[in-house]
Each structure stands twice: as C-alpha cells, then as structure tokens.
Design a protein around this motif. Structure first.
Motif, PDB file in Angstrom:
ATOM      1  N   ARG A  56       0.814  -1.207   0.000  1.00  0.00           N
ATOM      2  CA  ARG A  56       0.000   0.000   0.000  1.00  0.00           C
ATOM      3  C   ARG A  56       0.847   1.256   0.000  1.00  0.00           C
ATOM      4  O   ARG A  56       1.944   1.276   0.571  1.00  0.00           O
ATOM      5  CB  ARG A  56      -0.915   0.023   1.232  1.00  0.00           C
ATOM      6  CG  ARG A  56      -1.917  -1.116   1.287  1.00  0.00           C
ATOM      7  CD  ARG A  56      -2.487  -1.254   2.685  1.00  0.00           C
ATOM      8  NE  ARG A  56      -3.596  -2.194   2.760  1.00  0.00           N
ATOM      9  CZ  ARG A  56      -3.437  -3.515   2.867  1.00  0.00           C
ATOM     10  NH1 ARG A  56      -2.240  -4.042   2.900  1.00  0.00           N
ATOM     11  NH2 ARG A  56      -4.509  -4.295   2.938  1.00  0.00           N
ATOM     12  N   LYS A  63      -2.401  10.292   4.791  1.00  0.00           N
ATOM     13  CA  LYS A  63      -1.803   9.287   5.676  1.00  0.00           C
ATOM     14  C   LYS A  63      -2.367   9.416   7.087  1.00  0.00           C
ATOM     15  O   LYS A  63      -2.492  10.520   7.619  1.00  0.00           O
ATOM     16  CB  LYS A  63      -0.280   9.452   5.705  1.00  0.00           C
ATOM     17  CG  LYS A  63       0.423   8.881   4.499  1.00  0.00           C
ATOM     18  CD  LYS A  63       1.935   9.059   4.601  1.00  0.00           C
ATOM     19  CE  LYS A  63       2.635   8.493   3.377  1.00  0.00           C
ATOM     20  NZ  LYS A  63       4.102   8.733   3.419  1.00  0.00           N
ATOM     21  N   THR A  67      -7.434   4.484   4.568  1.00  0.00           N
ATOM     22  CA  THR A  67      -6.862   3.157   4.385  1.00  0.00           C
ATOM     23  C   THR A  67      -7.394   2.561   3.091  1.00  0.00           C
ATOM     24  O   THR A  67      -8.480   2.929   2.624  1.00  0.00           O
ATOM     25  CB  THR A  67      -7.199   2.224   5.558  1.00  0.00           C
ATOM     26  OG1 THR A  67      -8.620   2.092   5.675  1.00  0.00           O
ATOM     27  CG2 THR A  67      -6.636   2.740   6.867  1.00  0.00           C
ATOM     28  N   SER A  69      -7.898  -1.208   1.013  1.00  0.00           N
ATOM     29  CA  SER A  69      -7.927  -2.652   1.187  1.00  0.00           C
ATOM     30  C   SER A  69      -8.560  -3.296  -0.034  1.00  0.00           C
ATOM     31  O   SER A  69      -9.166  -2.604  -0.867  1.00  0.00           O
ATOM     32  CB  SER A  69      -8.707  -3.030   2.454  1.00  0.00           C
ATOM     33  OG  SER A  69     -10.053  -2.606   2.368  1.00  0.00           O
TER      34      SER A  69
END
Length: 114
Positions: A56, A63, A67, A69
């Motif tokens: 990632r 940051k 996130t 995924s």
C-alpha cells in the motif's frame, strides 16, 4: 476490464465514507489499483494505491486518515476515508493497471462540508 466506483456522497467534516471500486472482466491482469481525486480547478492527484501483493501507498495528505484494502473474492478495492476535511472534496476515480494496460472507472463525488 471494467471498473465501477461507488460510495461517494456528502459528509460533514470529521465524518467517514467508504469508496468501492469493483472490477470485472480480465481482472487477473491487474497489478495495481490506484485511487485518484480531482478537485475543481486542480490537477488529478494520487490518493492511495494497492498492489496485487497487498503493498500500500498513500499521499501524505491522507496518511493516517485513509486506508485502502482489497477483497479478492469480490474483485473490489475499498478506500476507507476517516476524519474527512473540506479539502478532501473532489471527484474520486479508481484506476487499474496491468503490465500493458490502464483502465479508469467513472468518478464518484465526495463532498465534505465544514
């Protein structure tokens, strides 16, 4: 490969949204999925990326708040956006890259009110 981005909307500052990028077609050829965003009058910028191996990367501006995924069974990549700020307002696009190919999904609007 076809990409379908969804999940955008209007949220207050400090809130959260989860964007989805669902891929269909020859998804085995994809090595990298990237979320970009483009605010009015600004250039498109990279937000976050995830490789087929799960590596990632994130823009400095997101940051600790965003996130990324993936659910391989659903061929879907998610962008979880927390602690949203008005400056996160933009159209968000997902992009898929293979060794010789590059695909874009349609954008999904994210608007963060102050």
């Amino acid at each position: 490969v076809q990409l379908q981005a969804s999940g955008g909307g209007l949220v207050q500052a400090g809130g959260s949204l989860r964007l989805s990028c669902a891929a269909s077609g020859s998804t085995f050829s994809i090595n990298l999925i990237t979320w970009y965003r483009q605010a009015p009058g600004s250039q498109r910028e990279l937000v976050a990326a995830i490789t087929s191996g799960g590596r990632r990367s994130f823009a400095d501006s997101v940051k600790g708040r965003f996130t990324i995924s993936r659910d391989n069974a659903k061929n879907t990549v998610y962008l979880q956006m927390n602690s949203l700020k008005p400056e996160d307002t933009a159209v968000y696009y997902c992009n898929a890259q293979g060794s010789y190919t590059n695909y874009w999904g349609q954008g999904t609007q994210v608007t963060v009110s102050s």
